[in-house]
Design a protein around this motif. Structure first.
Motif, short mmCIF file in Angstrom:
data_model
loop_
_atom_site.label_atom_id
_atom_site.label_comp_id
_atom_site.label_asym_id
_atom_site.label_seq_id
_atom_site.Cartn_x
_atom_site.Cartn_y
_atom_site.Cartn_z
N ARG A 112 0.83 -1.20 0.00
CA ARG A 112 0.00 0.00 0.00
C ARG A 112 0.87 1.26 0.00
O ARG A 112 0.63 2.21 -0.75
N CYS A 140 2.88 1.62 -3.51
CA CYS A 140 2.00 2.10 -4.59
C CYS A 140 1.56 3.54 -4.33
O CYS A 140 1.52 4.37 -5.25
N ALA A 154 2.61 6.72 -6.61
CA ALA A 154 1.55 7.55 -7.18
C ALA A 154 1.75 9.01 -6.80
O ALA A 154 1.56 9.91 -7.63
N SER A 187 -8.63 6.60 -11.49
CA SER A 187 -8.37 5.26 -10.96
C SER A 187 -9.54 4.28 -11.09
O SER A 187 -9.31 3.08 -11.26
N LEU A 220 -1.47 3.45 -10.21
CA LEU A 220 -0.86 3.08 -8.93
C LEU A 220 -1.82 3.32 -7.76
O LEU A 220 -1.86 2.56 -6.79
N THR A 221 -2.61 4.39 -7.86
CA THR A 221 -3.59 4.68 -6.82
C THR A 221 -4.63 3.58 -6.70
O THR A 221 -5.10 3.26 -5.60
N PHE A 269 -4.18 0.36 -7.10
CA PHE A 269 -3.60 -0.69 -6.28
C PHE A 269 -3.54 -0.27 -4.81
O PHE A 269 -3.82 -1.06 -3.91
N ALA A 270 -3.18 1.00 -4.56
CA ALA A 270 -3.06 1.49 -3.19
C ALA A 270 -4.41 1.49 -2.48
O ALA A 270 -4.50 1.10 -1.30
N SER A 279 -5.56 -2.00 -1.56
CA SER A 279 -4.79 -2.45 -0.39
C SER A 279 -5.31 -1.79 0.88
O SER A 279 -5.44 -2.45 1.92
#
Length: 334
Positions: free
Chosen positions: A83, A86, A90, A113, A167-168, A170-171, A174
């Motif tokens: 988390r 990523c 981002a 996102s 990337l956000t 994925f973050a 998480s």
């Protein structure tokens, strides 16, 4: 905050409280991006980013001293790192794009996102997406094209902003998984801790020592980031994602307003139209996803009831009392 049996953390859902936390997060984080944009024009990207995470981490020290090891004890260190990695990657992409784009365009591209989440679910998770969600995703990316305007040559900073959105995704996935078992402040602590460690090597490589005025601005960015991240974690902890997440898009009009007031920036008509399309498509996707989840839960509950009824019928058998499973008097042989 509630405690489940055995002392484990368990969130208490309250959508109104979650919305209020999200609105506070929107205000503080958008203001932070204004400060970051100003600093990115004077200092290297990685230096700006590490000061933000380091100062935010220092602001969490009173909480760490008060709670000690119990406050940071976790069995999900790996997910915390994913988390943080990523999220920090981002953030670095956003800082770079802010340096080269107007605030409104950088923020709206970074907030695509939901569309990337659809692609991730299809390509990585192998999920089957229904036609309506595919159509909304296509419409959303049309809005992106209206902002990027590829016919005039694509600005590299716009691609970096889109990478930030990926990337956000994925973050945020998480963080939602973490919020099921981890208190909000613990999530923020590990984000800032791992983020500082990840940023340390590139920050040293590109180091430029800021002056006292710049340090003051960077401290303000760290303060706003810490408060904003804490409010964001509390928002997702308190409410359902499908209800809370659309309010995150309030950052876009707020960002456009602050961009005009602070930097005298005005998005063109194509960017405004593209932004509206992206917001409508993204909110539709969230609402549609929530409706599909409700339908699946209802179907699962109905199937469970049918299975339970069938099990009871099989256990009791014909001529038996369904409450006790014993043979009734009427069914006995004379």
């Amino acid at each position: 905050m509630t405690t489940a049996p055995g002392g484990a953390y368990a969130p208490t859902l309250n959508n109104l409280r979650g919305i209020l936390w999200m609105l506070v997060a929107v205000t503080t984080l958008t203001t932070m991006f204004v400060v970051i944009k100003y600093m990115a024009e004077e200092l290297p990207v990685f230096v700006v980013a590490i000061f933000r995470t380091f100062f935010a981490l220092m602001l969490l020290m009173p909480w760490l001293i008060r709670h000690g090891r119990a406050g940071v004890r976790t069995q999900r260190t790996g997910l915390h790192f994913i988390r943080a990695f990523c999220g920090i990657a981002a953030f670095v992409c956003v800082v770079f794009s802010l340096e080269h784009l107007i605030l409104a365009d950088a923020m709206v591209l970074a907030f695509t996102s939901p569309f990337w989440s659809i692609l991730i679910s299809v390509i990585v998770l192998g999920e089957i997406i229904r036609a309506r969600r595919i159509a909304a995703t296509v419409v959303g990316f049309c809005g992106v094209l209206m902002i990027v305007k590829p016919q005039g040559g694509i600005e590299p900073a716009m691609l970096i902003a889109l990478l930030s959105a990926l990337l956000t995704s994925f973050a945020m996935i998480s963080m939602k998984r973490l919020s099921a078992t981890e208190p909000p402040t613990r999530i923020v602590f590990y984000f800032m801790l791992f983020g500082t460690l990840v940023l340390l090597p590139p920050a040293i490589y590109t180091w430029e020592t800021p002056n006292l005025v710049q340090i003051g601005w960077l401290f303000l960015a760290g303060l706003l980031g810490a408060v904003g991240q804490d409010c964001l974690a509390r928002a997702y902890d308190a409410g359902e994602v499908s209800i809370i997440a659309p309010f995150d898009f309030m950052r876009l009009p707020v960002g456009a307003l602050l961009g005009f007031l602070v930097f005298a920036e005005l998005p063109d008509s194509w960017s405004i139209a593209g932004t509206l399309i992206i917001i409508v498509a993204a909110i539709y996707l969230m609402r549609r996803g929530a409706a599909e989840q409700r339908d699946m839960r209802k179907a699962a509950a109905a199937a469970a009831e049918i299975s339970l009824a069938a099990g009871v019928a099989a256990a009791t058998g014909p001529g038996s009392d369904p409450d006790t499973g014993r043979e009734t008097t009427a069914s006995k042989s004379p």
